[in-house]
Design a protein around this motif. Structure first.
Motif, PDB file in Angstrom:
ATOM      1  N   ALA A   1       0.721  -1.417  -0.065  1.00  9.21           N
ATOM      2  CA  ALA A   1      -0.064   0.031   0.042  1.00  9.21           C
ATOM      3  C   ALA A   1       0.869   1.368   0.014  1.00  9.21           C
ATOM      4  CB  ALA A   1      -0.986   0.107   1.386  1.00  9.21           C
ATOM      5  N   LYS A   2       1.916   1.292   0.843  1.00  9.45           N
ATOM      6  CA  LYS A   2       2.903   2.433   0.776  1.00  9.45           C
ATOM      7  C   LYS A   2       3.420   2.647  -0.710  1.00  9.45           C
ATOM      8  CE  LYS A   2       4.431   2.281   5.504  1.00  9.45           C
ATOM      9  NZ  LYS A   2       5.633   1.807   6.487  1.00  9.45           N
ATOM     10  N   ALA A   3       3.827   1.550  -1.295  1.00 11.95           N
ATOM     11  CA  ALA A   3       4.551   1.816  -2.650  1.00 11.95           C
ATOM     12  C   ALA A   3       3.498   2.394  -3.489  1.00 11.95           C
ATOM     13  CB  ALA A   3       4.989   0.460  -3.046  1.00 11.95           C
ATOM     14  N   PHE A   4       2.326   1.825  -3.538  1.00 11.42           N
ATOM     15  CA  PHE A   4       1.388   2.260  -4.449  1.00 11.42           C
ATOM     16  C   PHE A   4       1.081   3.643  -3.929  1.00 11.42           C
ATOM     17  CE2 PHE A   4       0.102  -2.018  -5.442  1.00 11.42           C
ATOM     18  CZ  PHE A   4       0.026  -2.069  -6.893  1.00 11.42           C
TER      19      PHE A   4
ATOM     20  N   VAL B   1      -5.583   4.417  -3.099  1.00  8.72           N
ATOM     21  CA  VAL B   1      -5.274   3.236  -2.401  1.00  8.72           C
ATOM     22  C   VAL B   1      -6.585   2.983  -1.309  1.00  8.72           C
ATOM     23  CG1 VAL B   1      -3.782   1.638  -1.192  1.00  8.72           C
ATOM     24  CG2 VAL B   1      -2.906   3.402  -2.894  1.00  8.72           C
ATOM     25  N   GLY B   2      -7.204   1.941  -1.603  1.00  7.57           N
ATOM     26  CA  GLY B   2      -7.958   1.179  -0.698  1.00  7.57           C
ATOM     27  C   GLY B   2      -7.386   0.283   0.230  1.00  7.57           C
ATOM     28  N   ILE B   3      -7.093   0.547   1.879  1.00  6.56           N
ATOM     29  CA  ILE B   3      -6.533  -0.505   2.654  1.00  6.56           C
ATOM     30  C   ILE B   3      -7.650  -1.099   3.380  1.00  6.56           C
ATOM     31  CG2 ILE B   3      -4.270   0.842   2.624  1.00  6.56           C
ATOM     32  CD1 ILE B   3      -5.119   1.378   5.671  1.00  6.56           C
ATOM     33  N   ASN B   4      -7.425  -2.282   3.852  1.00 10.12           N
ATOM     34  CA  ASN B   4      -8.481  -2.971   4.727  1.00 10.12           C
ATOM     35  C   ASN B   4      -7.851  -4.053   5.748  1.00 10.12           C
ATOM     36  OD1 ASN B   4      -9.236  -6.299   4.113  1.00 10.12           O
ATOM     37  ND2 ASN B   4     -10.788  -5.011   4.840  1.00 10.12           N
ATOM     38  N   SER B   5      -8.757  -4.056   6.823  1.00 13.78           N
ATOM     39  CA  SER B   5      -8.652  -5.090   7.852  1.00 13.78           C
ATOM     40  C   SER B   5      -9.960  -5.157   8.427  1.00 13.78           C
ATOM     41  CB  SER B   5      -7.515  -4.624   8.815  1.00 13.78           C
ATOM     42  OG  SER B   5      -7.638  -5.521  10.032  1.00 13.78           O
TER      43      SER B   5
ATOM     44  N   ALA C   1      -2.410   2.121  10.484  1.00 15.40           N
ATOM     45  CA  ALA C   1      -1.777   2.116   9.000  1.00 15.40           C
ATOM     46  C   ALA C   1      -2.151   3.339   8.406  1.00 15.40           C
ATOM     47  CB  ALA C   1      -2.269   0.929   8.188  1.00 15.40           C
ATOM     48  N   MET C   2      -3.287   3.988   8.395  1.00 16.69           N
ATOM     49  CA  MET C   2      -3.602   5.390   7.914  1.00 16.69           C
ATOM     50  C   MET C   2      -2.456   6.403   8.265  1.00 16.69           C
ATOM     51  SD  MET C   2      -5.858   5.410   5.636  1.00 16.69           S
ATOM     52  CE  MET C   2      -6.492   6.811   5.291  1.00 16.69           C
ATOM     53  N   GLU C   3      -1.960   6.361   9.568  1.00  9.77           N
ATOM     54  CA  GLU C   3      -0.879   7.322  10.102  1.00  9.77           C
ATOM     55  C   GLU C   3       0.293   7.301   9.294  1.00  9.77           C
ATOM     56  OE1 GLU C   3      -1.604  10.108  12.126  1.00  9.77           O
ATOM     57  OE2 GLU C   3      -3.809   9.116  11.868  1.00  9.77           O
ATOM     58  N   GLN C   4       0.763   6.096   8.847  1.00  9.91           N
ATOM     59  CA  GLN C   4       2.140   5.982   8.168  1.00  9.91           C
ATOM     60  C   GLN C   4       1.681   6.166   6.677  1.00  9.91           C
ATOM     61  OE1 GLN C   4       4.149   2.149   8.850  1.00  9.91           O
ATOM     62  NE2 GLN C   4       2.622   1.797  10.448  1.00  9.91           N
TER      63      GLN C   4
ATOM     64  N   GLU D   1      -3.884   8.839  -2.691  1.00 12.27           N
ATOM     65  CA  GLU D   1      -4.997   9.190  -2.021  1.00 12.27           C
ATOM     66  C   GLU D   1      -5.345   7.741  -1.370  1.00 12.27           C
ATOM     67  OE1 GLU D   1      -7.924  10.959  -4.911  1.00 12.27           O
ATOM     68  OE2 GLU D   1      -9.677  10.443  -3.322  1.00 12.27           O
ATOM     69  N   VAL D   2      -5.310   7.753   0.047  1.00  6.74           N
ATOM     70  CA  VAL D   2      -5.675   6.745   0.806  1.00  6.74           C
ATOM     71  C   VAL D   2      -6.897   6.445   1.466  1.00  6.74           C
ATOM     72  CG1 VAL D   2      -4.559   4.756   2.179  1.00  6.74           C
ATOM     73  CG2 VAL D   2      -3.122   6.251   0.866  1.00  6.74           C
ATOM     74  N   ALA D   3      -7.759   5.590   1.424  1.00  4.94           N
ATOM     75  CA  ALA D   3      -8.938   5.359   2.294  1.00  4.94           C
ATOM     76  C   ALA D   3      -8.805   3.954   2.912  1.00  4.94           C
ATOM     77  CB  ALA D   3     -10.176   5.627   1.634  1.00  4.94           C
ATOM     78  N   TYR D   4      -9.580   3.947   4.229  1.00  7.34           N
ATOM     79  CA  TYR D   4      -9.626   2.700   4.886  1.00  7.34           C
ATOM     80  C   TYR D   4     -11.093   1.957   4.628  1.00  7.34           C
ATOM     81  CZ  TYR D   4     -11.328   4.265   9.300  1.00  7.34           C
ATOM     82  OH  TYR D   4     -11.945   4.901  10.190  1.00  7.34           O
ATOM     83  N   PHE D   5     -11.031   0.477   4.741  1.00  4.53           N
ATOM     84  CA  PHE D   5     -12.313  -0.162   4.650  1.00  4.53           C
ATOM     85  C   PHE D   5     -12.159  -1.271   5.735  1.00  4.53           C
ATOM     86  CE2 PHE D   5     -11.381   2.122   0.803  1.00  4.53           C
ATOM     87  CZ  PHE D   5     -12.625   2.704   0.529  1.00  4.53           C
ATOM     88  N   VAL D   6     -13.145  -1.251   6.625  1.00  5.05           N
ATOM     89  CA  VAL D   6     -13.103  -2.236   7.690  1.00  5.05           C
ATOM     90  C   VAL D   6     -14.098  -3.421   7.250  1.00  5.05           C
ATOM     91  CG1 VAL D   6     -13.475  -2.915  10.074  1.00  5.05           C
ATOM     92  CG2 VAL D   6     -12.829  -0.907   9.581  1.00  5.05           C
TER      93      VAL D   6
END
Ligand code: NAD
Length: 257
Positions: free
Chosen positions: A24-27, A34-38, A47-50, A57-62
């Motif tokens: 995700a960091k590399a993208f 980038v959409g991250i997930n856990s 993770a968003m802090e990093q 543009e990063v967003a998270y999805f639980v």
């Protein structure tokens, strides 16, 4: 190098630590969306802090991708946020515990297979209409990349038969999807890591890790940062537009099939 990733919409399951987070960091550094997930919001927030300072543009999805209904919700939420999907990375997975054959129960079977096999299949299933539409709109290939494993080729360590088989299952599913869906300009590839230094190995002592490391031709475990660029290569139409149905082994020479 991967200039065409700028602005691409990338969904990465299981991306709050280890290989997924490094990817995700590399993208993000490449200017992607980038959409991250856990399955845990707390992990997403950390993770968003990093990720935030890196660009893109990063967003998270639980979502717990071992559950089919969460897979559908994850895809819907990502598409609502970013307007479509160009690249899906099925990275969520894990050992799920160790049990020899005689100790395997239905519950254990379901746990390991749902986490590693059902998850990737269902997120891919719900992503296909969006990947198909994005490929049609752009005139370029879109891409599914899954995290396989060296275990899927060599059978896995003690008590890990189901984990290893779930990864072999995933390797094989990809090859079938190539036959069914290449007509839609969607590519399917697998990154198969060897022993990579992440929480995945938290059940091993430092002595055991050193011992395993000494058996690897490179003499050590790999890092998540050494695995991440393979996902970028396979995501980039410019770099890999004619590559599909492949398993890229990133294993320091641990096995060269
Ligand atoms: P990790 O434990 O650091 O990462 C796993 C990620 O998946 C985490 O972000 C976790 O929150 C997430 N996750 C776990 N269960 C989930 C669920 N039900 N729903 C959503 N997210 C979930 O481990 P890693 O080593 O970075 O593993 C990443 C992938 O690489 C896995 O598929 C693993 O099987 C594969 N792999 C790892 C190695 C290795 O040596 N580390 C080797 C081969 C393959």
């Amino acid at each position: 190098m991967f200039n065409d990733l700028k602005g691409k919409r990338i969904l990465i399951t299981g991306s709050t630590s280890g290989i997924g987070l490094a990817t995700a960091k590399a993208f993000a550094r490449s200017g992607a969306k980038v959409g991250i997930n856990s399955y845990r919001e707390e992990s997403c927030l950390k993770a968003m802090e990093q990720l935030k300072p890196l660009g893109g543009e990063v967003a998270y999805f639980v979502a717990d991708v071992s559950k089919s209904e969460d897979c559908q919700t994850l895809v819907n939420d990502f598409v609502e946020r970013f307007g479509g999907i160009d690249v899906l990375i099925n990275n969520a997975g894990g050992l799920g515990g160790r049990n020899g054959l005689e100790a395997i129960t239905d519950e254990f079977y379901d746990h390991v297979m749902n986490l590693n096999a059902r998850s990737a299949m269902m997120v891919t299933k719900y992503s296909i209409p969006h990947l198909r539409a994005a490929a049609k709109a752009s005139g370029q290939t879109t891409s599914v990349i899954s995290s396989g494993s060296i275990a899927g080729r060599e059978g896995g360590g003690p008590g890990a038969s189901l984990y290893a088989s779930s990864k072999a299952w995933l390797h094989s599913m990809h090859r079938n999807w190539v036959k069914e869906l290449t007509k839609d300009n969607i590519r399917f590839n697998v990154v198969a890591p060897g022993s990579i230094d992440t929480a995945f190995h938290s059940d091993k002592s430092p002595e055991l890790i050193a011992k395993i490391g000494s058996t690897i031709p490179m003499g050590r475990f790999g890092t998540s940062e050494e695995v991440a660029p393979s996902y970028l290569f396979l995501a980039s139409h410019a770099c890999s537009g004619y590559i599909t149905g492949q398993i890229i082994d990133v294993n320091g020479g641990q096995m060269a099939p």
